[in-house]
Design a protein around this motif. Sequence first.
Motif, PDB file in Angstrom:
ATOM      1  N   LYS A  94       1.135  -1.194  -0.130  1.00 28.38           N
ATOM      2  CA  LYS A  94      -0.102   0.047  -0.186  1.00 28.38           C
ATOM      3  C   LYS A  94       1.003   1.062  -0.170  1.00 28.38           C
ATOM      4  O   LYS A  94       1.912   1.263   0.706  1.00 28.38           O
ATOM      5  CB  LYS A  94      -0.763  -0.086   1.288  1.00 28.38           C
ATOM      6  N   VAL A  95       0.450   2.213  -0.812  1.00 27.77           N
ATOM      7  CA  VAL A  95       1.209   3.425  -0.854  1.00 27.77           C
ATOM      8  C   VAL A  95       0.058   4.615  -0.335  1.00 27.77           C
ATOM      9  O   VAL A  95      -0.917   4.607  -0.954  1.00 27.77           O
ATOM     10  CB  VAL A  95       1.771   3.869  -2.191  1.00 27.77           C
ATOM     11  N   SER A 116       4.747   5.454  -7.404  1.00 31.21           N
ATOM     12  CA  SER A 116       4.112   3.926  -8.121  1.00 31.21           C
ATOM     13  C   SER A 116       5.129   3.462  -9.298  1.00 31.21           C
ATOM     14  O   SER A 116       5.188   2.364  -9.485  1.00 31.21           O
ATOM     15  CB  SER A 116       2.391   4.134  -8.322  1.00 31.21           C
ATOM     16  N   HIS A 129       0.925  -1.949  -6.146  1.00 30.11           N
ATOM     17  CA  HIS A 129       0.229  -1.774  -4.824  1.00 30.11           C
ATOM     18  C   HIS A 129      -1.290  -1.277  -4.877  1.00 30.11           C
ATOM     19  O   HIS A 129      -1.627  -0.691  -6.025  1.00 30.11           O
ATOM     20  CB  HIS A 129       1.045  -1.083  -4.075  1.00 30.11           C
ATOM     21  N   ARG A 131      -3.604   2.028  -3.456  1.00 32.20           N
ATOM     22  CA  ARG A 131      -2.695   3.407  -3.229  1.00 32.20           C
ATOM     23  C   ARG A 131      -3.878   4.280  -2.837  1.00 32.20           C
ATOM     24  O   ARG A 131      -5.016   3.918  -3.364  1.00 32.20           O
ATOM     25  CB  ARG A 131      -2.056   3.541  -4.378  1.00 32.20           C
ATOM     26  N   SER A 132      -3.468   5.450  -2.128  1.00 27.61           N
ATOM     27  CA  SER A 132      -4.403   6.794  -2.158  1.00 27.61           C
ATOM     28  C   SER A 132      -3.520   7.660  -2.484  1.00 27.61           C
ATOM     29  O   SER A 132      -2.218   7.743  -2.282  1.00 27.61           O
ATOM     30  CB  SER A 132      -4.822   6.755  -0.592  1.00 27.61           C
ATOM     31  N   ALA A 133      -3.918   8.863  -3.125  1.00 31.40           N
ATOM     32  CA  ALA A 133      -3.399   9.822  -3.394  1.00 31.40           C
ATOM     33  C   ALA A 133      -4.309  11.140  -3.308  1.00 31.40           C
ATOM     34  O   ALA A 133      -5.375  11.157  -3.895  1.00 31.40           O
ATOM     35  CB  ALA A 133      -2.868  10.113  -5.219  1.00 31.40           C
ATOM     36  N   ILE A 147       4.904  10.879   1.060  1.00 33.47           N
ATOM     37  CA  ILE A 147       4.574   9.344   0.780  1.00 33.47           C
ATOM     38  C   ILE A 147       5.077   8.356   1.768  1.00 33.47           C
ATOM     39  O   ILE A 147       6.161   8.533   2.053  1.00 33.47           O
ATOM     40  CB  ILE A 147       5.102   8.917  -0.423  1.00 33.47           C
ATOM     41  N   ALA A 149       4.461   4.214   3.002  1.00 29.01           N
ATOM     42  CA  ALA A 149       4.194   2.825   2.442  1.00 29.01           C
ATOM     43  C   ALA A 149       4.074   1.660   3.382  1.00 29.01           C
ATOM     44  O   ALA A 149       4.875   1.878   4.434  1.00 29.01           O
ATOM     45  CB  ALA A 149       5.296   2.558   1.580  1.00 29.01           C
TER      46      ALA A 149
END
Length: 159
Positions: A94-95, A116, A129, A131-133, A147, A149
Amino acid sequence: MSQHDPLAKLSELGLTLPDDPGASANYIPFKAIGETLYLSGQGPRASDGTWILGTIGGDVTVAEAYGHARTVGLQLLAVASKAAGGLHLLEVVKVFGMVNAVAGFADHPKVINGCSDLFVDVLGERGRHARSAVGMGSLPNRMTVEIEAIMRILPEEEC
């Protein structure tokens, strides 16, 4: 051993892992619990160690911020490699990417793609992965992105 060699891929890309900058406050750069590795948030640093600052959509372009997120990805890989005992033992789970952006900015995913894309370039399928941004009104030290992770430390027999 996996057919995908992350160190060779780094070299092919002309990249090297930076030195671990360490923590800048009362926290640790990572915490491992079993095979799960939690990496503290990192911001982009220039080669001299200074923070890369600015606001995306203001004084920083999406393309520049993509590069900043890529830089953070390298920093995260450096910390994770040290924690796990090598890049070949890592799988990104996860990121969570935070973008210091002007109000109304909508291209947060394009910025965090810098990190990513790097993870997938270096680790292959193990770099893919969840991810949320997201956008932020500000970030510590006025840095452009932060960031964090979560990674998995693989047993040697899976590598």
